[in-house]
Design a protein around this motif. Structure first.
Motif, short mmCIF file in Angstrom:
data_model
loop_
_atom_site.label_atom_id
_atom_site.label_comp_id
_atom_site.label_asym_id
_atom_site.label_seq_id
_atom_site.Cartn_x
_atom_site.Cartn_y
_atom_site.Cartn_z
N ARG A 58 24.56 16.57 67.08
CA ARG A 58 25.81 17.05 66.10
C ARG A 58 27.05 16.02 66.67
NH1 ARG A 58 26.10 21.89 63.83
NH2 ARG A 58 28.15 22.07 64.63
N VAL A 59 27.03 15.04 66.16
CA VAL A 59 27.81 13.84 66.24
C VAL A 59 29.46 14.44 66.51
CG1 VAL A 59 26.41 12.22 66.13
CG2 VAL A 59 27.63 12.81 64.36
N ASN A 60 29.64 15.41 65.59
CA ASN A 60 31.01 15.93 65.44
C ASN A 60 31.48 16.87 66.46
OD1 ASN A 60 31.75 13.85 63.23
ND2 ASN A 60 30.83 15.64 61.85
N GLU A 61 30.57 17.27 67.46
CA GLU A 61 31.11 18.03 68.42
C GLU A 61 32.06 17.31 69.40
OE1 GLU A 61 30.67 21.08 69.20
OE2 GLU A 61 29.28 21.68 67.70
N LYS A 62 32.99 18.04 69.85
CA LYS A 62 33.89 17.55 70.90
C LYS A 62 33.51 16.56 72.00
CE LYS A 62 38.05 18.92 73.65
NZ LYS A 62 38.79 20.00 73.99
N ILE A 63 32.35 17.50 72.58
CA ILE A 63 31.86 16.67 73.69
C ILE A 63 31.17 15.49 73.59
CG2 ILE A 63 29.52 18.11 73.58
CD1 ILE A 63 29.58 18.31 76.67
N TRP A 64 30.53 15.45 72.53
CA TRP A 64 29.81 14.26 71.96
C TRP A 64 31.02 12.88 71.64
CZ3 TRP A 64 25.11 12.02 71.99
CH2 TRP A 64 25.02 10.89 71.52
N LYS A 65 31.78 13.17 71.05
CA LYS A 65 32.92 12.32 70.82
C LYS A 65 33.75 12.08 72.01
CE LYS A 65 34.32 14.02 66.16
NZ LYS A 65 35.35 14.60 65.19
#
Length: 116
Positions: A58-65
């Motif tokens: 889930r590339v839009n999750e805050k942790i990924w970003k």
């Protein structure tokens, strides 16, 4: 028997449960944020889905970003990132034997149920 990887806080995941219940098919629910997946389980799921690890993130999750975006990782490194941060795993996922589908959109689940 079907297995659904479920996040109770996700509306799409809740919709998937409803679809499964309405189908009349036997299934079990695995709340993967409580009952964590192992590295090997996640790797097997990727093989079943025939996708790369990044395709399940889930590339839009805050942790990924904030922590991982715009960096290069191997497939195994991305799997480990999802194991360490299961919130990053796309959901819902419905599995049966050696086949499965990501329920985004949830209509994918209905199609999957009609072919299995």
């Amino acid at each position: 028997m079907y297995t659904i990887l479920h996040n109770t806080r996700c509306s799409k995941s809740r919709e998937a449960i409803k679809i499964m219940e309405e189908s009349g098919k036997d299934f079990i629910i695995r709340e993967y944020l409580k009952e964590y997946l192992t590295f090997e389980e996640l790797k097997d799921i990727l093989n079943i889905l025939k996708i790369k690890a990044i395709d399940l993130v889930r590339v839009n999750e805050k942790i990924w970003k904030e922590e991982f975006m715009d960096k290069e990782f191997t497939n195994d490194e991305i799997i480990q990132i999802m194991i360490d941060n299961p919130k990053l795993i796309q959901r819902p996922i419905v599995l049966k034997n050696n086949d499965g589908v990501i329920g985004r959109p949830v209509e994918n689940i209905q199609i999957f149920l009609n072919t299995k």
